[in-house]
Enzyme design. Structure first.
Site, PDB file in Angstrom:
ATOM      1  CE  LYS A  65      -0.192  -4.545   2.906  1.00 12.24           C
ATOM      2  NZ  LYS A  65      -0.575  -5.893   2.361  1.00 12.24           N
ATOM      3  NE  ARG A 103      -9.229   5.778   9.685  1.00 12.53           N
ATOM      4  CZ  ARG A 103      -9.227   5.353   8.403  1.00 12.53           C
ATOM      5  NH1 ARG A 103      -8.254   5.717   7.586  1.00 12.53           N
ATOM      6  NH2 ARG A 103     -10.175   4.559   7.961  1.00 12.53           N
ATOM      7  CE1 TYR A 116      -3.509  -2.717   5.603  1.00 18.05           C
ATOM      8  CE2 TYR A 116      -3.343  -0.362   5.164  1.00 18.05           C
ATOM      9  CZ  TYR A 116      -3.417  -1.664   4.711  1.00 18.05           C
ATOM     10  OH  TYR A 116      -3.396  -1.917   3.358  1.00 18.05           O
ATOM     11  CB  THR A 121      -0.905  -0.017   1.247  1.00 18.34           C
ATOM     12  OG1 THR A 121      -1.539   1.251   1.369  1.00 18.34           O
ATOM     13  CG2 THR A 121      -0.105  -0.264   2.523  1.00 18.34           C
ATOM     14  CG  ASP A 122      -1.203   4.968  -0.918  1.00 18.96           C
ATOM     15  OD1 ASP A 122      -1.740   4.316  -0.004  1.00 18.96           O
ATOM     16  OD2 ASP A 122      -1.810   5.843  -1.572  1.00 18.96           O
ATOM     17  CD  GLU A 123      -3.411   3.515   4.555  1.00 21.76           C
ATOM     18  OE1 GLU A 123      -3.174   3.456   5.768  1.00 21.76           O
ATOM     19  OE2 GLU A 123      -4.560   3.467   4.090  1.00 21.76           O
TER      20      GLU A 123
HETATM   21  P1  NAD Z   1      -9.824  -7.290   1.924  1.00 19.11           P
HETATM   22  O1  NAD Z   1      -9.827  -7.013   3.385  1.00 19.11           O
HETATM   23  O2  NAD Z   1     -11.025  -6.985   1.124  1.00 19.11           O
HETATM   24  O3  NAD Z   1      -9.475  -8.831   1.658  1.00 19.11           O
HETATM   25  C1  NAD Z   1      -8.478  -9.511   2.358  1.00 19.11           C
HETATM   26  C2  NAD Z   1      -8.645 -10.990   2.070  1.00 19.11           C
HETATM   27  O4  NAD Z   1      -7.592 -11.688   2.752  1.00 19.11           O
HETATM   28  C3  NAD Z   1      -9.955 -11.581   2.581  1.00 19.11           C
HETATM   29  O5  NAD Z   1     -10.524 -12.437   1.614  1.00 19.11           O
HETATM   30  C4  NAD Z   1      -9.546 -12.377   3.814  1.00 19.11           C
HETATM   31  O6  NAD Z   1     -10.403 -13.480   4.087  1.00 19.11           O
HETATM   32  C5  NAD Z   1      -8.144 -12.801   3.440  1.00 19.11           C
HETATM   33  N1  NAD Z   1      -7.296 -13.086   4.595  1.00 19.11           N
HETATM   34  C6  NAD Z   1      -7.138 -12.339   5.706  1.00 19.11           C
HETATM   35  N2  NAD Z   1      -6.278 -12.930   6.551  1.00 19.11           N
HETATM   36  C7  NAD Z   1      -5.864 -14.068   5.939  1.00 19.11           C
HETATM   37  C8  NAD Z   1      -4.957 -15.105   6.286  1.00 19.11           C
HETATM   38  N3  NAD Z   1      -4.284 -15.081   7.458  1.00 19.11           N
HETATM   39  N4  NAD Z   1      -4.749 -16.111   5.422  1.00 19.11           N
HETATM   40  C9  NAD Z   1      -5.415 -16.150   4.236  1.00 19.11           C
HETATM   41  N5  NAD Z   1      -6.307 -15.218   3.867  1.00 19.11           N
HETATM   42  C10 NAD Z   1      -6.519 -14.181   4.703  1.00 19.11           C
HETATM   43  O7  NAD Z   1      -8.545  -6.517   1.361  1.00 19.11           O
HETATM   44  P2  NAD Z   1      -8.351  -5.767  -0.034  1.00 19.11           P
HETATM   45  O8  NAD Z   1      -8.868  -4.394   0.078  1.00 19.11           O
HETATM   46  O9  NAD Z   1      -8.795  -6.660  -1.104  1.00 19.11           O
HETATM   47  O10 NAD Z   1      -6.751  -5.661  -0.049  1.00 19.11           O
HETATM   48  C11 NAD Z   1      -5.966  -6.709  -0.590  1.00 19.11           C
HETATM   49  C12 NAD Z   1      -4.505  -6.345  -0.404  1.00 19.11           C
HETATM   50  O11 NAD Z   1      -4.237  -5.120  -1.069  1.00 19.11           O
HETATM   51  C13 NAD Z   1      -4.094  -6.139   1.040  1.00 19.11           C
HETATM   52  O12 NAD Z   1      -2.812  -6.668   1.214  1.00 19.11           O
HETATM   53  C14 NAD Z   1      -4.081  -4.637   1.207  1.00 19.11           C
HETATM   54  O13 NAD Z   1      -3.158  -4.250   2.187  1.00 19.11           O
HETATM   55  C15 NAD Z   1      -3.648  -4.183  -0.162  1.00 19.11           C
HETATM   56  N6  NAD Z   1      -4.103  -2.867  -0.602  1.00 19.11           N
HETATM   57  C16 NAD Z   1      -5.427  -2.543  -0.535  1.00 19.11           C
HETATM   58  C17 NAD Z   1      -5.835  -1.301  -1.028  1.00 19.11           C
HETATM   59  C18 NAD Z   1      -7.294  -0.902  -1.007  1.00 19.11           C
HETATM   60  O14 NAD Z   1      -7.598   0.250  -1.336  1.00 19.11           O
HETATM   61  N7  NAD Z   1      -8.217  -1.757  -0.655  1.00 19.11           N
HETATM   62  C19 NAD Z   1      -4.902  -0.414  -1.559  1.00 19.11           C
HETATM   63  C20 NAD Z   1      -3.554  -0.784  -1.575  1.00 19.11           C
HETATM   64  C21 NAD Z   1      -3.177  -2.021  -1.108  1.00 19.11           C
HETATM   65  O1  DAU Z   2      -4.175   3.996   0.516  1.00 20.97           O
HETATM   66  C1  DAU Z   2      -4.377   2.627   0.359  1.00 20.97           C
HETATM   67  C2  DAU Z   2      -5.242   2.129   1.498  1.00 20.97           C
HETATM   68  O2  DAU Z   2      -6.569   2.578   1.213  1.00 20.97           O
HETATM   69  C3  DAU Z   2      -5.211   0.617   1.655  1.00 20.97           C
HETATM   70  O3  DAU Z   2      -3.927   0.215   2.010  1.00 20.97           O
HETATM   71  C4  DAU Z   2      -6.202   0.175   2.747  1.00 20.97           C
HETATM   72  O4  DAU Z   2      -6.252  -1.241   2.804  1.00 20.97           O
HETATM   73  C5  DAU Z   2      -7.579   0.701   2.381  1.00 20.97           C
HETATM   74  O5  DAU Z   2      -8.480   0.392   3.425  1.00 20.97           O
HETATM   75  C6  DAU Z   2      -7.530   2.224   2.182  1.00 20.97           C
HETATM   76  O6  DAU Z   2      -7.240   2.899   3.424  1.00 20.97           O
HETATM   77  P1  DAU Z   2      -8.020   4.222   3.849  1.00 20.97           P
HETATM   78  O7  DAU Z   2      -7.944   4.367   5.320  1.00 20.97           O
HETATM   79  O8  DAU Z   2      -7.595   5.376   3.038  1.00 20.97           O
HETATM   80  O9  DAU Z   2      -9.520   3.798   3.373  1.00 20.97           O
HETATM   81  P2  DAU Z   2     -10.954   3.996   4.064  1.00 20.97           P
HETATM   82  O10 DAU Z   2     -11.965   3.607   3.046  1.00 20.97           O
HETATM   83  O11 DAU Z   2     -11.027   3.391   5.400  1.00 20.97           O
HETATM   84  O12 DAU Z   2     -11.002   5.570   4.224  1.00 20.97           O
HETATM   85  C7  DAU Z   2     -10.842   6.455   3.130  1.00 20.97           C
HETATM   86  C8  DAU Z   2     -10.862   7.859   3.679  1.00 20.97           C
HETATM   87  O13 DAU Z   2     -12.166   8.160   4.173  1.00 20.97           O
HETATM   88  C9  DAU Z   2      -9.933   8.061   4.859  1.00 20.97           C
HETATM   89  O14 DAU Z   2      -9.422   9.385   4.814  1.00 20.97           O
HETATM   90  C10 DAU Z   2     -10.839   7.903   6.075  1.00 20.97           C
HETATM   91  C11 DAU Z   2     -12.146   8.441   5.585  1.00 20.97           C
HETATM   92  N1  DAU Z   2     -13.371   7.829   6.148  1.00 20.97           N
HETATM   93  C12 DAU Z   2     -13.447   6.469   6.175  1.00 20.97           C
HETATM   94  C13 DAU Z   2     -14.581   5.850   6.670  1.00 20.97           C
HETATM   95  C14 DAU Z   2     -14.671   4.334   6.728  1.00 20.97           C
HETATM   96  C15 DAU Z   2     -14.418   8.622   6.575  1.00 20.97           C
HETATM   97  O15 DAU Z   2     -14.346   9.878   6.521  1.00 20.97           O
HETATM   98  N2  DAU Z   2     -15.533   8.008   7.077  1.00 20.97           N
HETATM   99  C16 DAU Z   2     -15.660   6.664   7.153  1.00 20.97           C
HETATM  100  O16 DAU Z   2     -16.714   6.165   7.636  1.00 20.97           O
END
Ligand code: NAD
Ligand code: DAU
Length: 370
Positions: free
Chosen positions: A163, A304, A159, A133-135
């Site tokens: 990562k 948050r 988190y 992630t970019d985080e």
């Molecule tokens: P998600 O939470 O939707 O899915 C995670 C999946 O991993 C689920 O299916 C869960 O059951 C599985 N899982 C969790 N723990 C596990 C374990 N111990 N063994 C096997 N499976 C397990 O997550 P996502 O949003 O699809 O993100 C996928 C990946 O991409 C993550 O590594 C996350 O850090 C990264 N990522 C997400 C975003 C985003 O915006 N969602 C952005 C950048 C990177």
């Molecule tokens: O940047 C990549 C990341 O993006 C991934 O690594 C994470 O897995 C993914 O969850 C996401 O993280 P964020 O914290 O940015 O996503 P989230 O959807 O939780 O929140 C997006 C923005 O909105 C953040 O600034 C927090 C804010 N927010 C979130 C929720 C859930 C709100 O204002 N209200 C809310 O209820």
């Protein structure tokens, strides 16, 4: 022909990746390993399983021996590691689970790959791709340059720290043990199959159910929004064209404050209801069905803790070297996402029950749950 292990393939991005890969590379063998935590949903990949396009195995990436056996018995030479605890707010509630899965789980997976691939790894062209992630780069000041692959790590949440730790492990396993790895650091994804704890699906469902849209703090935090289909294409380019040892930033080049993105989603839902009167009958509690604009549901709530103010990703390297460009304009991507949730009510009704109800009640006390 490739033989891939996709971990976390029942989650949001993993499921989208499976659909993308099965369509683009029907000759390949895909095995999904997923623990099916609250975020995993078999329904997201059920059509692929039923069509015999992939094999699903329920299991934990932390179970090194089980994973090594699976890799060996299926002769899997590519690992794409999506499996993780992914929600920042949950990491503030229970950091330990994030360390177990994201750090120790990744270490076990790396060890399983070493065990299964052994000395054959290079000859077979084996690859461990880690989805990050970019985080990991921390928070940007307004006007500061976007994150590049050489921006120092400065993770701020449990988190992000988990990562970042995993990224370091992947790098170290390459350096110390010669494992062939790549890492990608991606910005905020949105699109189909996203669990409704994340901002955009949470807001879409809350509009449909007439619940408040909780905006943390002033809502001016900036994220770099990327449609998940663009992310999947970028991963495909990395898996097929990147040299081992490279890291790649992937962004949408679409920086928008949360309040603006949520406002756009509100307008898109209002327009859908105006164009399609049947929606009001399907979602009678929604704001537009009650004659109010969806924007009227916006409520500013407590921020948050430690909330990162701004992310922005410089995708210059992957654009120059692999020819990647995000192709989905934000407005069009949000429109398609709203449409997907309107058309897939059964998917999110099933997801938004059980554990989700309890989490929602804890997270937003005093508001009506699903
Ligand atoms: P998600 O939470 O939707 O899915 C995670 C999946 O991993 C689920 O299916 C869960 O059951 C599985 N899982 C969790 N723990 C596990 C374990 N111990 N063994 C096997 N499976 C397990 O997550 P996502 O949003 O699809 O993100 C996928 C990946 O991409 C993550 O590594 C996350 O850090 C990264 N990522 C997400 C975003 C985003 O915006 N969602 C952005 C950048 C990177
Ligand atoms: O940047 C990549 C990341 O993006 C991934 O690594 C994470 O897995 C993914 O969850 C996401 O993280 P964020 O914290 O940015 O996503 P989230 O959807 O939780 O929140 C997006 C923005 O909105 C953040 O600034 C927090 C804010 N927010 C979130 C929720 C859930 C709100 O204002 N209200 C809310 O209820």
């Amino acid at each position: 022909m490739r033989r891939l292990l996709v971990t976390g393939g029942a989650g949001f991005i993993g499921a989208n990746f499976c659909h993308h890969w099965c369509a683009a590379h029907p000759e390949d063998r895909i095995v999904v390993l997923d623990a099916l935590t609250y975020a995993g949903n078999l329904a997201s990949i059920a059509p692929l399983i039923e069509a015999g396009k992939l094999r699903f195995v329920r299991g934990d990436i932390g179970e090194r021996a089980q994973v090594a056996t699976l890799l060996a018995e299926e002769s899997l030479g590519t690992i794409v590691n999506f499996a993780a605890e992914s929600h920042v707010d949950r990491s503030l509630e229970d950091p330990a689970q994030f360390l177990r899965t994201n750090v120790l789980g990744t270490q076990a997976l790396l060890d399983a790959a070493r065990t299964a691939w052994g000395a054959e790894a290079h000859r077979r062209g084996c690859r461990f791709h880690h989805v990050s992630t970019d985080e990991v780069y921390g928070s940007l000041a307004p006007g500061a340059a976007a994150f590049t692959e050489s921006t120092p790590y400065a993770p701020n949440s449990p988190y992000a720290a988990s990562k970042a730790a995993a990224d370091h492990l992947v790098r170290a396993w390459a350096h110390s043990f010669g494992l062939s790895v790549t890492i990608s650091n991606c910005s905020n994804n949105y699109g189909p199959f996203q669990f409704p704890e994340k901002l955009l699906p949470l807001c879409i469902l809350n509009i449909l159910e007439g619940r408040p849209l909780p905006i943390y703090g002033d809502g001016l935090q900036v994220r770099d929004w990327l449609h998940v289909s663009d992310h999947c294409r970028a991963l495909e380019l990395i898996l097929t064209r990147s040299a081992p040892g490279e890291t790649w930033n992937i962004g949408g080049s679409t920086q928008e404050p949360n309040l603006a993105v949520v406002g756009t989603v509100c307008d898109l839902v209002d327009h859908a209801f105006a164009a399609e009167p049947a929606l009001a009958a399907r979602f009678p509690r929604s704001a537009p069905a009650q004659g109010r604009s969806a924007r009227s549901l916006i409520e500013h709530v407590r921020d948050r803790p430690g909330h990162d103010r701004r992310y922005a990703v410089d995708s210059g390297k992957i654009a120059r070297l692999l020819g990647f460009r995000a192709a989905t304009p934000l407005q069009a991507g949000l429109g398609a996402t709203v449409r997907w949730y309107l058309d897939n009510e059964a998917w999110w009704r099933a997801v938004a029950s059980g554990e989700y109800r309890q989490w929602y009640a804890r997270q937003y006390p005093g508001t009506r749950g699903t």
